[in-house]
Design a protein around this motif. Structure first.
Motif, PDB file in Angstrom:
ATOM      1  N   ARG A   1       0.835  -1.208   0.000  1.00 11.97           N
ATOM      2  CA  ARG A   1       0.000   0.000   0.000  1.00 11.97           C
ATOM      3  C   ARG A   1       0.864   1.250   0.000  1.00 11.97           C
ATOM      4  O   ARG A   1       0.392   2.333  -0.307  1.00 11.97           O
ATOM      5  CB  ARG A   1      -0.933  -0.014   1.202  1.00 11.97           C
ATOM      6  CG  ARG A   1      -2.022  -1.072   1.064  1.00 11.97           C
ATOM      7  CD  ARG A   1      -2.964  -1.092   2.236  1.00 11.97           C
ATOM      8  NE  ARG A   1      -4.034  -2.045   2.004  1.00 11.97           N
ATOM      9  CZ  ARG A   1      -5.188  -1.745   1.397  1.00 11.97           C
ATOM     10  NH1 ARG A   1      -5.398  -0.528   0.951  1.00 11.97           N
ATOM     11  NH2 ARG A   1      -6.108  -2.676   1.221  1.00 11.97           N
TER      12      ARG A   1
ATOM     13  N   TYR B   1       0.653  10.676   4.913  1.00 14.18           N
ATOM     14  CA  TYR B   1       0.120  11.341   3.715  1.00 14.18           C
ATOM     15  C   TYR B   1      -1.368  11.632   3.861  1.00 14.18           C
ATOM     16  O   TYR B   1      -1.844  12.692   3.437  1.00 14.18           O
ATOM     17  CB  TYR B   1       0.399  10.487   2.468  1.00 14.18           C
ATOM     18  CG  TYR B   1       1.820  10.631   1.997  1.00 14.18           C
ATOM     19  CD1 TYR B   1       2.227  11.749   1.280  1.00 14.18           C
ATOM     20  CD2 TYR B   1       2.770   9.665   2.305  1.00 14.18           C
ATOM     21  CE1 TYR B   1       3.547  11.896   0.867  1.00 14.18           C
ATOM     22  CE2 TYR B   1       4.092   9.809   1.905  1.00 14.18           C
ATOM     23  CZ  TYR B   1       4.468  10.927   1.191  1.00 14.18           C
ATOM     24  OH  TYR B   1       5.769  11.083   0.798  1.00 14.18           O
ATOM     25  N   ALA B   2      -2.103  10.706   4.459  1.00 13.77           N
ATOM     26  CA  ALA B   2      -3.549  10.913   4.613  1.00 13.77           C
ATOM     27  C   ALA B   2      -3.832  12.137   5.481  1.00 13.77           C
ATOM     28  O   ALA B   2      -4.815  12.854   5.271  1.00 13.77           O
ATOM     29  CB  ALA B   2      -4.186   9.667   5.228  1.00 13.77           C
TER      30      ALA B   2
ATOM     31  N   GLN C   1       4.587   0.868   6.424  1.00 11.02           N
ATOM     32  CA  GLN C   1       3.622   1.279   5.378  1.00 11.02           C
ATOM     33  C   GLN C   1       2.432   1.988   6.012  1.00 11.02           C
ATOM     34  O   GLN C   1       1.974   3.027   5.530  1.00 11.02           O
ATOM     35  CB  GLN C   1       3.118   0.054   4.627  1.00 11.02           C
ATOM     36  CG  GLN C   1       4.108  -0.564   3.657  1.00 11.02           C
ATOM     37  CD  GLN C   1       3.449  -1.692   2.876  1.00 11.02           C
ATOM     38  OE1 GLN C   1       2.370  -1.517   2.305  1.00 11.02           O
ATOM     39  NE2 GLN C   1       4.092  -2.835   2.833  1.00 11.02           N
ATOM     40  N   GLN C   2       1.972   1.402   7.082  1.00  5.18           N
ATOM     41  CA  GLN C   2       0.811   1.946   7.784  1.00  5.18           C
ATOM     42  C   GLN C   2       1.068   3.392   8.224  1.00  5.18           C
ATOM     43  O   GLN C   2       0.236   4.286   8.050  1.00  5.18           O
ATOM     44  CB  GLN C   2       0.585   1.058   9.007  1.00  5.18           C
ATOM     45  CG  GLN C   2      -0.633   1.313   9.812  1.00  5.18           C
ATOM     46  CD  GLN C   2      -0.702   0.282  10.947  1.00  5.18           C
ATOM     47  OE1 GLN C   2       0.292   0.032  11.632  1.00  5.18           O
ATOM     48  NE2 GLN C   2      -1.844  -0.310  11.131  1.00  5.18           N
ATOM     49  N   ARG C   3       2.245   3.620   8.755  1.00  6.87           N
ATOM     50  CA  ARG C   3       2.575   4.968   9.238  1.00  6.87           C
ATOM     51  C   ARG C   3       2.787   5.944   8.085  1.00  6.87           C
ATOM     52  O   ARG C   3       2.470   7.118   8.202  1.00  6.87           O
ATOM     53  CB  ARG C   3       3.821   4.893  10.118  1.00  6.87           C
ATOM     54  CG  ARG C   3       3.553   4.191  11.440  1.00  6.87           C
ATOM     55  CD  ARG C   3       4.769   4.200  12.333  1.00  6.87           C
ATOM     56  NE  ARG C   3       4.464   3.570  13.605  1.00  6.87           N
ATOM     57  CZ  ARG C   3       4.960   3.974  14.777  1.00  6.87           C
ATOM     58  NH1 ARG C   3       5.777   5.002  14.814  1.00  6.87           N
ATOM     59  NH2 ARG C   3       4.637   3.359  15.882  1.00  6.87           N
TER      60      ARG C   3
ATOM     61  N   ILE D   1       1.236   5.789   5.184  1.00  7.33           N
ATOM     62  CA  ILE D   1      -0.103   6.108   4.681  1.00  7.33           C
ATOM     63  C   ILE D   1      -0.764   7.152   5.583  1.00  7.33           C
ATOM     64  O   ILE D   1      -1.342   8.132   5.099  1.00  7.33           O
ATOM     65  CB  ILE D   1      -0.964   4.825   4.613  1.00  7.33           C
ATOM     66  CG1 ILE D   1      -0.397   3.871   3.569  1.00  7.33           C
ATOM     67  CG2 ILE D   1      -2.406   5.169   4.256  1.00  7.33           C
ATOM     68  CD1 ILE D   1      -0.926   2.448   3.691  1.00  7.33           C
ATOM     69  N   SER D   2      -0.632   6.977   6.877  1.00  5.35           N
ATOM     70  CA  SER D   2      -1.211   7.946   7.813  1.00  5.35           C
ATOM     71  C   SER D   2      -0.608   9.332   7.597  1.00  5.35           C
ATOM     72  O   SER D   2      -1.312  10.345   7.600  1.00  5.35           O
ATOM     73  CB  SER D   2      -0.947   7.521   9.261  1.00  5.35           C
ATOM     74  OG  SER D   2      -1.667   6.370   9.564  1.00  5.35           O
TER      75      SER D   2
ATOM     76  N   ALA E   1       5.034  -3.869   6.997  1.00  2.77           N
ATOM     77  CA  ALA E   1       3.625  -3.474   7.037  1.00  2.77           C
ATOM     78  C   ALA E   1       3.376  -2.316   8.003  1.00  2.77           C
ATOM     79  O   ALA E   1       2.633  -1.384   7.700  1.00  2.77           O
ATOM     80  CB  ALA E   1       2.763  -4.676   7.423  1.00  2.77           C
TER      81      ALA E   1
ATOM     82  N   ILE F   1       1.902   5.742  -3.017  1.00  2.04           N
ATOM     83  CA  ILE F   1       0.849   5.373  -2.076  1.00  2.04           C
ATOM     84  C   ILE F   1      -0.360   4.846  -2.854  1.00  2.04           C
ATOM     85  O   ILE F   1      -0.840   5.509  -3.786  1.00  2.04           O
ATOM     86  CB  ILE F   1       0.411   6.593  -1.230  1.00  2.04           C
ATOM     87  CG1 ILE F   1       1.598   7.199  -0.462  1.00  2.04           C
ATOM     88  CG2 ILE F   1      -0.732   6.213  -0.283  1.00  2.04           C
ATOM     89  CD1 ILE F   1       2.029   6.433   0.762  1.00  2.04           C
ATOM     90  N   TYR F   2      -0.829   3.669  -2.477  1.00  2.00           N
ATOM     91  CA  TYR F   2      -2.038   3.103  -3.099  1.00  2.00           C
ATOM     92  C   TYR F   2      -3.218   4.013  -2.771  1.00  2.00           C
ATOM     93  O   TYR F   2      -3.477   4.299  -1.598  1.00  2.00           O
ATOM     94  CB  TYR F   2      -2.274   1.694  -2.567  1.00  2.00           C
ATOM     95  CG  TYR F   2      -3.411   0.949  -3.231  1.00  2.00           C
ATOM     96  CD1 TYR F   2      -3.360   0.649  -4.585  1.00  2.00           C
ATOM     97  CD2 TYR F   2      -4.512   0.540  -2.498  1.00  2.00           C
ATOM     98  CE1 TYR F   2      -4.385  -0.040  -5.198  1.00  2.00           C
ATOM     99  CE2 TYR F   2      -5.552  -0.161  -3.104  1.00  2.00           C
ATOM    100  CZ  TYR F   2      -5.470  -0.442  -4.460  1.00  2.00           C
ATOM    101  OH  TYR F   2      -6.501  -1.127  -5.073  1.00  2.00           O
ATOM    102  N   SER F   3      -3.900   4.460  -3.828  1.00  2.00           N
ATOM    103  CA  SER F   3      -4.862   5.543  -3.632  1.00  2.00           C
ATOM    104  C   SER F   3      -6.129   5.337  -4.439  1.00  2.00           C
ATOM    105  O   SER F   3      -6.149   4.599  -5.433  1.00  2.00           O
ATOM    106  CB  SER F   3      -4.221   6.882  -4.068  1.00  2.00           C
ATOM    107  OG  SER F   3      -3.053   7.153  -3.340  1.00  2.00           O
TER     108      SER F   3
END
Lengths: 111, 268
Positions: free
Chosen positions: B54, B147-148, B140-142, B144-145, B137, B81-83
């Motif tokens: 992701r 950028y989100a 990745q999670q962090r 994504i957060s 993983a 980033i998977y979007s």
């Protein structure tokens, strides 16, 4: 310009051409890219070239509130597994920068 | 005086080809046909998607491979980033958005943050090879957060140098920005002083294998080469050094080089 100056200049030219600009990352002009792609050069039959407006990270909320890190701060837990993700067949591209976009439009006489 | 003028003239002329070598390839001089670029970009997306990535670090080769300095595998680094990608017609597609730091076209000693997509990313590539670093993983999670929540912008330093020192915030290039984003995700902070202190403590940059004279000359005649942020030998962040950093800290899932024929090989 005498011979020694020419030699110094040539040396300088050669050395600068080999400079380790290892992380250079200039933004490419998008105008020609859009022209080439708009001409119908898409990768896959049936796929189209489409312009993106905005991208939002896909956040899959699963277990919420799991403590993470030494400070115990809370963060969301996303569904992060090894399952394959869906990818659109379409070729998605960004629009040119505003200045280039305006220039292209002006050149085409649309404004 | 004439000699000096002539030398300065030559030095100035030398700047142009250097910039072109530096990966400033405009869309007009894409080296590969459009259909090859779009197919390759899509194959990179599928490669990452098949592995459930992701968020991943993506690299491209922006100058001829045989001219790359020793140890440099990729010249541009960014975060994919998977979007959910909203199109102008109101529909959405799923794919990767690439979050870049790019030099400004009209002010090469400055940079801006630009989101584009894999075909844009590889458009000016000089070789159809992609660097793919898939973090663990939890990282990745962090990412994504980060950028989100729009926090990745906070670690941007607009002053650009191609050989920026990753241990201070005087200048930044695309790879250093990627490192700062990664560390911002790891340490959950956008405090640049903290990020630099942690980089200095844990990250090993790559020593630039060029003569000090070349670097000095470059810093004199080129706006996007600065030397004054380095106190000793010039070392900078690279795609491979980021992979090693993640690997040494058990934050790496995979680091690969993906070729146009679909083959891949390990980066390290």
């Amino acid at each position: 310009m005498n011979k020694s100056t020419k030699q110094i200049g040539l040396f300088t030219l050669l050395t600068l051409c080999a400079l380790p600009v290892c992380a250079a990352s200039q933004n490419a002009s998008k105008a020609a890219e859009h022209s080439a792609l708009a001409a119908g050069h898409s990768a896959t039959a049936g796929a189209q070239v489409v312009s993106a407006a905005v991208a939002t990270p896909l956040v899959v909320v699963g277990e919420v509130g799991k403590a993470a890190g030494k400070t115990g701060e809370k963060m969301m837990e996303f569904a992060l597994d090894d399952e394959p993700l869906e990818i659109s067949d379409d070729t998605i591209i960004a629009d040119p920068a505003p200045r280039q976009h305006m220039q292209t439009v002006n050149d085409q006489g649309a404004i | 005086m004439k000699k000096l003028t002539a030398l300065l003239l030559i030095l100035s002329t030398a700047v142009l080809p250097t910039r072109l070598w530096a990966g400033s390839a405009s869309a007009e001089d894409n080296q590969f046909p459009a259909e090859q670029i779009t197919a390759f970009a899509k194959s990179v997306e599928h490669y990452a998607a098949q592995r459930g990535a992701r968020a991943f670090i993506i690299g491209r080769i922006g100058r001829p491979e045989d001219s790359l300095p020793e140890g440099i595998r990729f010249t541009h680094t960014a975060v994919a980033i998977y979007s959910s990608i909203a199109l102008e017609d109101g529909t959405t597609r799923k794919g990767y958005a690439v979050h870049n730091l790019y030099q400004k076209a009209d002010a090469v000693d400055e940079s801006e943050l630009v989101t584009d997509y894999p075909t844009d990313f590889f458009w000016s590539a000089k070789a159809l090879k992609a660097g793919v670093i898939i973090p663990s993983a939890d990282l990745q999670q962090r990412l994504i957060s980060l950028y989100a929540e729009g926090k990745a912008q906070a670690v941007h330093v607009p002053s650009y140098s191609a050989i920026a020192n990753p241990f201070n915030s005087q200048y930044q290039n695309c790879t250093e920005y990627t490192l700062d984003v990664i560390n911002s995700a790891i340490y959950q902070t956008q405090d640049k002083a903290k990020l630099k202190a942690n980089a200095k403590a844990h990250f090993k940059p790559m020593l630039v294998q060029e003569s000090p004279i070349k670097i000095l000359l470059g810093s004199v005649v080129m706006k996007d080469i600065a030397r004054d942020d380095h106190s000793g030998p010039v070392a900078t962040a690279t795609f491979s050094s980021i992979a090693r950093y993640l690997n040494e800290n058990s934050l790496l899932k995979e680091a690969s080089i993906l070729m146009a024929d679909g083959q891949s090989q390990a980066l390290m």
